[in-house]
Every structure is written in C-alpha cells, then in structure tokens.
Design an enzyme around this catalytic site. Structure first.
Site, mmCIF file in Angstrom:
data_model
loop_
_atom_site.group_PDB
_atom_site.id
_atom_site.type_symbol
_atom_site.label_atom_id
_atom_site.label_comp_id
_atom_site.label_asym_id
_atom_site.label_seq_id
_atom_site.Cartn_x
_atom_site.Cartn_y
_atom_site.Cartn_z
ATOM 1 N N TYR A 176 -9.093 3.491 -4.279
ATOM 2 C CA TYR A 176 -8.930 3.169 -5.709
ATOM 3 C C TYR A 176 -9.799 4.072 -6.580
ATOM 4 O O TYR A 176 -9.439 4.403 -7.707
ATOM 5 C CB TYR A 176 -9.283 1.701 -5.972
ATOM 6 C CG TYR A 176 -8.283 0.724 -5.417
ATOM 7 C CD1 TYR A 176 -7.144 0.383 -6.144
ATOM 8 C CD2 TYR A 176 -8.459 0.143 -4.178
ATOM 9 C CE1 TYR A 176 -6.220 -0.520 -5.638
ATOM 10 C CE2 TYR A 176 -7.538 -0.757 -3.655
ATOM 11 C CZ TYR A 176 -6.417 -1.082 -4.391
ATOM 12 O OH TYR A 176 -5.497 -1.962 -3.886
ATOM 13 N N LYS B 208 -0.910 0.688 0.341
ATOM 14 C CA LYS B 208 -1.966 1.685 0.425
ATOM 15 C C LYS B 208 -2.962 1.275 1.505
ATOM 16 O O LYS B 208 -3.051 0.069 1.770
ATOM 17 C CB LYS B 208 -2.677 1.880 -0.909
ATOM 18 C CG LYS B 208 -3.178 0.627 -1.624
ATOM 19 C CD LYS B 208 -4.056 -0.400 -0.985
ATOM 20 C CE LYS B 208 -5.369 -0.040 -0.438
ATOM 21 N NZ LYS B 208 -6.083 -1.212 0.206
HETATM 22 P P1 NAD Z 1 -3.694 -9.075 7.026
HETATM 23 O O1 NAD Z 1 -4.531 -8.905 8.239
HETATM 24 O O2 NAD Z 1 -3.900 -10.291 6.212
HETATM 25 O O3 NAD Z 1 -2.149 -9.001 7.418
HETATM 26 C C1 NAD Z 1 -1.644 -8.067 8.341
HETATM 27 C C2 NAD Z 1 -0.358 -8.594 8.929
HETATM 28 O O4 NAD Z 1 0.080 -7.656 9.942
HETATM 29 C C3 NAD Z 1 -0.492 -9.955 9.640
HETATM 30 O O5 NAD Z 1 0.630 -10.741 9.347
HETATM 31 C C4 NAD Z 1 -0.491 -9.604 11.108
HETATM 32 O O6 NAD Z 1 0.030 -10.633 11.924
HETATM 33 C C5 NAD Z 1 0.414 -8.382 11.110
HETATM 34 N N1 NAD Z 1 0.224 -7.516 12.276
HETATM 35 C C6 NAD Z 1 1.218 -6.974 13.016
HETATM 36 N N2 NAD Z 1 0.729 -6.243 14.011
HETATM 37 C C7 NAD Z 1 -0.593 -6.309 13.930
HETATM 38 C C8 NAD Z 1 -1.659 -5.774 14.692
HETATM 39 N N3 NAD Z 1 -1.423 -4.976 15.750
HETATM 40 N N4 NAD Z 1 -2.919 -6.060 14.337
HETATM 41 C C9 NAD Z 1 -3.184 -6.827 13.255
HETATM 42 N N5 NAD Z 1 -2.221 -7.378 12.480
HETATM 43 C C10 NAD Z 1 -0.925 -7.120 12.815
HETATM 44 O O7 NAD Z 1 -3.893 -7.760 6.147
HETATM 45 P P2 NAD Z 1 -3.581 -7.601 4.599
HETATM 46 O O8 NAD Z 1 -4.833 -7.796 3.835
HETATM 47 O O9 NAD Z 1 -2.398 -8.385 4.243
HETATM 48 O O10 NAD Z 1 -3.256 -6.018 4.519
HETATM 49 C C11 NAD Z 1 -1.998 -5.502 4.869
HETATM 50 C C12 NAD Z 1 -1.790 -4.156 4.147
HETATM 51 O O11 NAD Z 1 -1.813 -4.389 2.746
HETATM 52 C C13 NAD Z 1 -2.877 -3.114 4.408
HETATM 53 O O12 NAD Z 1 -2.315 -1.834 4.449
HETATM 54 C C14 NAD Z 1 -3.800 -3.232 3.209
HETATM 55 O O13 NAD Z 1 -4.489 -2.039 2.901
HETATM 56 C C15 NAD Z 1 -2.802 -3.568 2.118
HETATM 57 N N6 NAD Z 1 -3.422 -4.341 1.028
HETATM 58 C C16 NAD Z 1 -3.224 -3.910 -0.230
HETATM 59 C C17 NAD Z 1 -3.806 -4.584 -1.278
HETATM 60 C C18 NAD Z 1 -3.557 -4.127 -2.685
HETATM 61 O O14 NAD Z 1 -4.203 -4.635 -3.598
HETATM 62 N N7 NAD Z 1 -2.628 -3.206 -2.906
HETATM 63 C C19 NAD Z 1 -4.594 -5.703 -1.039
HETATM 64 C C20 NAD Z 1 -4.753 -6.145 0.279
HETATM 65 C C21 NAD Z 1 -4.161 -5.450 1.314
#
Ligand code: NAD
Length: 384
Positions: free
Chosen positions: A237, A152
């Site tokens: 949420y 999401k």
């Molecule tokens: P994050 O920044 O920690 O991870 C993102 C990943 O994408 C990294 O590994 C990064 O290297 C990669 N990536 C690839 N291309 C990229 C670019 N152009 N710019 C930036 N990063 C790039 O983020 P996250 O917190 O892991 O979030 C990822 C997804 O998960 C999002 O859609 C977020 O909304 C979702 N999320 C959901 C929950 C939940 O509780 N359901 C919690 C956190 C995050």
C-alpha cells in the site's frame, strides 16, 4: 468507455438497475467527482440507465477477506451477484449456498475448479487465496475463459505476475487487481493533490503501514504461501501510495531489513523493512512496514504545504488534514466502492483501466522485488 458490449454470457441486451448517475456517484461516496484514477473515458458517466443482467462472480477461497469484506460488499452492489464459490472447506458451503441461492453445480472444489469453463452463470472469478496460490488459480481461470479479479499482492514474485498477465492476454480475458484504495475518496484526493501539484512539486513522501501479526502458524508467515512478510501484505500500500501521489515511477530503491526480535514467527519472512525510493522529478520517498506494531500513515510535502492522512490504508474510517484544513470527504465501504467501480469495467468491451490492471499489479511486484534485493544486498537497485 465504449459503451457496454457485454462479455457476459446471457441476456446480452439487458442491463441491471443503476437508477441514475447521482445514485452511482453516491454509491461511490461522491468519489467519482474528485477521482484522479477515473479518467474522462471512465465508467462514471457511462451507465446512466443500466438495466441489465448482473455479472455472475465466483469467489475462490472463502477466508476472512472473502467472507467479511468482499462477500458483504457484493450484497449491495448494482452489477454483481455471487453465482459460484470455490472452496476446500465443505463446512463453509451451507451459509454461502443459502445466502446466494447457489445451485449445487455452481459449488466447486479446488480439484474440479476447471469445470467452471462450462458454467455460463459465472463471468468473473475473484481470487481470494493466499498470495502463493494466486498464479495457479488466475491461470486456471483464464484457461477456463473467465475474467479474473486477483487480490493484492498479485503473486509471490514478479515472474509469476508476468505469467499471469500473459496467460490472461492469451486467453482473451480481463485481469484486474483488487486495489480497493483506488476507489476510496481520501486516497483519491491525495492523488489529486499530487497530480495537480496543489502544494507544489512534492519533495518528500512518507508512507508506513504496520500491524501486529497473530497466529505464528498462519500462511502470512510462510514464504511459499505469502512471498514475503509485511512488505507483500501491507507495505504494498505504501509503494502504491508513493506512485499514485507522485504520479511517477521510482527510478531506484535502497532498503534495510529491521532486526528479527521474534524468531518463532519470523524464520521465513522479514519482520520489518524500511526503504527509500527516488523518483525522476526529484521526489524522495521513505517507507516502512512491519508485523510488530500498529500504524498507518501517509505524509507528503512540497514548497507550498503538506498533507497527512492517518489512518489511511486500512478499512477506516479514514482521516486526514492538509494546509487547506481537515479533509471532509465521504466515508465509504472500500470493497463496495471497488466492486461498483469494477462492474462497468467488466461489462465494457474496453480493457481494464491501467491503474487497477494486471500490468499495474506487475509494476508493484517488480518494485517489491527490488526492495527485497536492495535489503538483501545493501545496494541501490535501479528500476527500468
Ligand atoms: P485467509 O487466511 O483468511 O483466507 C485464505 C483462504 O484460502 C481460506 O479460505 C483458506 O481455507 C484458503 N486456502 C486454500 N488453500 C490454502 C492453503 N494452502 N493455505 C492456506 N489457506 C488456503 O486470508 P485472507 O486474509 O482472506 O487473504 C486472502 C487474500 O486476500 C490474500 O492475497 C490477501 O493479501 C488478500 N487480502 C486483501 C485485503 C485488501 O484489503 N485488499 C485484505 C485482506 C486480505
């Protein structure tokens, strides 16, 4: 649920090792017993003696959520095995390779990702990238013939989400959204109270989710990668909760952006937004989300009482109370509960249940687009 016509690629007669239904319900923290999301045709009673092959899953994007939550959850699930990774960061490969005994040919970059089409060990692809990349990788996965779980918010815009739904349909693959709270007992209880009108028809719902954002350079503050600010990230949420607690779809929204107090961070996305939603039966909802303070709460009230959950949307432990007293429910690992519930959804021949389908993600996207439009124009936006 029609029982288990495997869409996985090999060993189609066998099924992994769900010991018994009690174990499964325990895995879900007893949640299935009270689950309003889980219908009578649901998975809970359908896999009593599962002894089959685990679904092979490839994680796309090895960031914080993949590493600290989904990857950890998958270590202890009945139905899943990480059989692939997709990453642009070679330094992350060794740890994943060792932990999951990954074959070199199952490790992809963003460039050669499409070759996953030839990989029989990968059944499902989980998109864990910044929001602005969800559409591209969902569609590429669908074209490769892989089922998809997408985090999401489903995309940056409702139009993108619509394209994703269509692409998965055209490719004949399933699309689910990682709505972990649909498998979390406190939120399921709140939905049950709403549905059963335990406190009468709800007059009022309030939901708020806010946290202080850190690094000013992160993708969450860049519109092209996030689609928006806290609304897209955590306000979603609150929209979800209003919908699953009321059991209705909003018919109109009004909204107001809060002031920008930090010009360095908030030059592309909103810093905070308040919104109001009207539902067909008269239930009224107010929501608030922000990247400048910390809160998470859900309140609902009707003529026969009210309930309050806080914390409610984060990873917990969650807490809540109602006119009936404190909520005494199992504390579960949200992502593990989600993945355990989603296993049978991908093993079955049935479509993904509507509450966590791509169509559900699209509904939220349409509502959030309307909230942005209302905040921008100051007008009440009607929803169809
Ligand atoms: P994050 O920044 O920690 O991870 C993102 C990943 O994408 C990294 O590994 C990064 O290297 C990669 N990536 C690839 N291309 C990229 C670019 N152009 N710019 C930036 N990063 C790039 O983020 P996250 O917190 O892991 O979030 C990822 C997804 O998960 C999002 O859609 C977020 O909304 C979702 N999320 C959901 C929950 C939940 O509780 N359901 C919690 C956190 C995050």
């Amino acid at each position: 649920m029609r029982l288990i016509i495997l869409s996985i690629n090999s060993n189609q007669n066998s099924m992994a090792n769900l010991k018994d239904r009690r174990t499964f319900l325990k895995t879900l923290g007893g949640a299935a017993a009270i689950s309003p999301f889980i219908s009578s045709s649901s998975f809970a009673a359908s896999l009593p003696n599962y002894t089959g092959k685990k679904l092979g899953i490839a994680l796309v994007g090895l960031g914080s959520y993949a590493t600290r939550q989904i990857g950890v959850a998958l270590e202890e699930t009945e139905y899943w095995k990480v059989t692939g990774i997709v990453t642009g960061s070679p330094e992350k490969i060794p740890a994943w390779k060792t932990k999951w005994s990954l074959k070199d040919e199952n490790i992809y970059s963003y460039e050669n990702f499409d070759k996953i089409a030839d990989n029989k060990e990968i059944d499902v692809v989980y998109i864990l990238l910044p929001n602005g990349l969800h559409k591209e990788y969902t569609i590429r996965a669908a074209k490769a013939g892989k089922h998809v779980i997408c985090e999401k918010p489903m995309a940056n815009t409702a139009d993108e989400a619509e394209e994703m739904v269509k692409a998965c349909k055209a490719a004949g693959v399933k699309l689910a959204v990682g709505y972990r709270l649909h498998f979390e007992p406190f939120n399921m209880q709140a939905q049950k109270w709403g549905k059963e009108q335990t406190f009468g028809r709800l007059d009022y719902i309030h939901a708020a989710f806010a946290f202080k954002i850190g690094d000013p350079k992160q993708w969450r503050l860049k519109k092209a990668l996030s689609g928006g600010g806290p609304m897209m990230d955590v306000g979603i949420y609150c929209v979800q909760a209003a919908r699953y607690v009321s059991g209705e779809e909003p018919i109109s929204v009004t909204a107001q952006y809060g002031p920008i107090t930090d010009k360095e961070r908030f030059n592309e996305v909103e810093e905070s937004v308040s919104w109001q939603m009207e539902f067909p039966s008269g239930t009224y909802m107010t929501g608030w989300t922000s990247y400048k303070s910390n809160t998470e709460r859900l309140h609902a009230s009707g003529p026969q009482g009210s309930f309050d959950l806080s914390p409610v949307f984060g990873y917990g432990p969650l807490k809540g109370t109602s006119r009936l007293g404190p909520m005494d429910l199992p504390i579960v690992h949200h992502q593990r509960a989600q993945m355990e519930a989603m296993g049978p959804m991908f093993l079955s021949a049935d479509p993904i249940p509507s509450h966590c389908s791509g169509e559900e993600g699209l509904r939220d996207m349409k509502i959030m687009m309307a909230i942005f439009e209302a905040a921008k124009t100051g007008k009440k936006i009607k929803l169809g």
